[in-house]
Design a protein around this motif. Structure first.
Motif, mmCIF file in Angstrom:
data_model
loop_
_atom_site.group_PDB
_atom_site.id
_atom_site.type_symbol
_atom_site.label_atom_id
_atom_site.label_comp_id
_atom_site.label_asym_id
_atom_site.label_seq_id
_atom_site.Cartn_x
_atom_site.Cartn_y
_atom_site.Cartn_z
ATOM 1 N N LYS A 1 0.962 2.818 9.088
ATOM 2 C CA LYS A 1 1.891 1.723 9.429
ATOM 3 C C LYS A 1 1.436 0.367 8.905
ATOM 4 O O LYS A 1 2.241 -0.538 8.765
ATOM 5 N N ASP A 2 0.176 0.228 8.601
ATOM 6 C CA ASP A 2 -0.344 -1.044 8.084
ATOM 7 C C ASP A 2 -0.483 -1.037 6.565
ATOM 8 O O ASP A 2 -1.242 -1.835 6.013
ATOM 9 N N THR A 3 0.245 -0.151 5.892
ATOM 10 C CA THR A 3 0.135 -0.044 4.437
ATOM 11 C C THR A 3 1.484 -0.294 3.763
ATOM 12 O O THR A 3 2.527 -0.284 4.407
ATOM 13 N N HIS A 4 1.436 -0.459 2.471
ATOM 14 C CA HIS A 4 2.650 -0.639 1.667
ATOM 15 C C HIS A 4 3.465 0.641 1.571
ATOM 16 O O HIS A 4 4.625 0.620 1.178
ATOM 17 N N PHE A 5 2.866 1.776 1.964
ATOM 18 C CA PHE A 5 3.575 3.056 1.863
ATOM 19 C C PHE A 5 4.824 3.089 2.747
ATOM 20 O O PHE A 5 5.789 3.775 2.432
ATOM 21 N N PRO B 1 2.341 17.903 12.014
ATOM 22 C CA PRO B 1 2.161 18.514 13.326
ATOM 23 C C PRO B 1 1.990 17.473 14.441
ATOM 24 O O PRO B 1 2.096 17.802 15.614
ATOM 25 N N ARG B 2 1.751 16.205 14.074
ATOM 26 C CA ARG B 2 1.536 15.159 15.066
ATOM 27 C C ARG B 2 2.797 14.310 15.220
ATOM 28 O O ARG B 2 3.393 13.899 14.229
ATOM 29 N N LYS B 3 3.171 14.037 16.459
ATOM 30 C CA LYS B 3 4.370 13.222 16.711
ATOM 31 C C LYS B 3 4.229 11.825 16.131
ATOM 32 O O LYS B 3 5.196 11.250 15.673
ATOM 33 N N ASN B 4 3.056 11.283 16.164
ATOM 34 C CA ASN B 4 2.827 9.953 15.613
ATOM 35 C C ASN B 4 2.023 10.026 14.321
ATOM 36 O O ASN B 4 1.269 9.117 13.999
ATOM 37 N N GLY B 5 2.204 11.110 13.595
ATOM 38 C CA GLY B 5 1.466 11.321 12.360
ATOM 39 C C GLY B 5 1.924 10.406 11.237
ATOM 40 O O GLY B 5 3.012 9.822 11.275
ATOM 41 N N ASN B 6 1.086 10.307 10.243
ATOM 42 C CA ASN B 6 1.361 9.411 9.124
ATOM 43 C C ASN B 6 2.513 9.891 8.251
ATOM 44 O O ASN B 6 3.360 9.098 7.849
ATOM 45 N N SER B 7 2.570 11.183 7.973
ATOM 46 C CA SER B 7 3.700 11.660 7.166
ATOM 47 C C SER B 7 5.003 11.573 7.956
ATOM 48 O O SER B 7 6.059 11.298 7.395
ATOM 49 N N ALA B 8 4.941 11.764 9.274
ATOM 50 C CA ALA B 8 6.137 11.611 10.110
ATOM 51 C C ALA B 8 6.654 10.169 10.042
ATOM 52 O O ALA B 8 7.862 9.938 9.966
ATOM 53 N N ALA B 9 5.739 9.210 10.060
ATOM 54 C CA ALA B 9 6.147 7.794 9.983
ATOM 55 C C ALA B 9 6.835 7.497 8.652
ATOM 56 O O ALA B 9 7.843 6.775 8.607
ATOM 57 N N GLY C 1 0.509 8.853 0.221
ATOM 58 C CA GLY C 1 -0.155 7.905 1.110
ATOM 59 C C GLY C 1 -1.570 8.373 1.360
ATOM 60 O O GLY C 1 -1.822 9.095 2.326
ATOM 61 N N GLY C 2 -2.473 7.987 0.484
ATOM 62 C CA GLY C 2 -3.869 8.382 0.606
ATOM 63 C C GLY C 2 -4.677 7.368 1.397
ATOM 64 O O GLY C 2 -4.289 6.211 1.526
ATOM 65 N N GLY C 3 -5.790 7.813 1.934
ATOM 66 C CA GLY C 3 -6.682 6.920 2.674
ATOM 67 C C GLY C 3 -6.267 6.717 4.117
ATOM 68 O O GLY C 3 -6.685 5.753 4.753
ATOM 69 N N VAL C 4 -5.448 7.627 4.654
ATOM 70 C CA VAL C 4 -5.005 7.501 6.041
ATOM 71 C C VAL C 4 -5.303 8.805 6.782
ATOM 72 O O VAL C 4 -4.857 9.867 6.394
ATOM 73 N N TYR C 5 -6.074 8.706 7.832
ATOM 74 C CA TYR C 5 -6.412 9.891 8.608
ATOM 75 C C TYR C 5 -5.933 9.767 10.056
ATOM 76 O O TYR C 5 -5.217 10.613 10.554
ATOM 77 N N GLU C 6 -6.316 8.698 10.707
ATOM 78 C CA GLU C 6 -5.953 8.524 12.103
ATOM 79 C C GLU C 6 -4.444 8.347 12.234
ATOM 80 O O GLU C 6 -3.806 7.693 11.402
ATOM 81 N N PRO C 7 -3.858 8.917 13.292
ATOM 82 C CA PRO C 7 -2.414 8.760 13.500
ATOM 83 C C PRO C 7 -2.018 7.284 13.549
ATOM 84 O O PRO C 7 -2.695 6.473 14.188
ATOM 85 N N GLY C 8 -0.980 6.945 12.829
ATOM 86 C CA GLY C 8 -0.469 5.573 12.821
ATOM 87 C C GLY C 8 -1.110 4.654 11.815
ATOM 88 O O GLY C 8 -0.638 3.538 11.608
#
Length: 178
Positions: A163-167, A12-20, A153-160
């Protein structure tokens, strides 16, 4: 031979983690020579199934929204990627509405390769297992379909934060292998 890849992002977020992660998967898939389309469900109007079974009689859903177009794309795809953030150990409402509306064509859509992308604030395997099993349910109902891979991709809550992970690399690599 190039494949037709359809990525359905429930983020639902434009800069969301699953979107990335979807964007990285798409990039890898395109670089491998595949035709890739990424649809953000947040930009589509998809009503929930009302169990009227008009689709059973007519083959077309009574609800007039963007789902008819998505079903057509799902039918033509060789590969379908389902992506969702975790909400209470399951997929979010946007993805749930889409999956339920596949009832209009569930006998027609078959022989698909499925990939799954899941992101969550928690890292526990139970979070992944519950959500992944729900996503797998769709493929189990579509004759001849099979799972080809997933990313949790676990351990990620805040949008973006993803981007700093191996995922990110994992998603790119998985898209490249399609």
């Amino acid at each position: 031979m190039a494949k037709n890849v359809l990525i359905l992002s429930g983020s639902p977020r434009k800069n969301g983690n699953s979107a990335a992660l979807c964007q990285q998967f798409a990039k890898g898939g395109e670089e491998a020579g595949n035709k890739v389309e990424l649809i953000y469900l947040r930009d589509k109007k998809i009503g929930y199934c009302i169990a009227c079974y008009h689709c059973k009689k007519e083959g077309i859903c009574r609800i007039q929204d963007d789902m008819a177009e998505i079903l057509e794309k799902m039918d033509k795809a060789d590969v379908i990627v389902l992506a969702s953030p975790v909400y209470f150990y399951s997929i979010n409402a946007q993805m749930k509405a889409l999956i339920d509306r596949v009832v209009a064509r569930w006998l027609q859509i078959k022989n698909k390769d499925f990939y799954y992308i899941i992101t969550a604030a928690e890292e526990e395997s139970l979070v992944k297992d519950c959500t992944l099993e729900y996503m797998r349910g769709l493929a189990k109902c579509l004759k001849g379909s099979q799972e080809k891979g997933y990313i949790f991709g676990g351990g990620v809550y805040e949008p973006g934060k993803i981007k700093d992970t191996h995922f990110m690399q994992d998603a790119y690599d998985m898209g490249k292998r399609v």
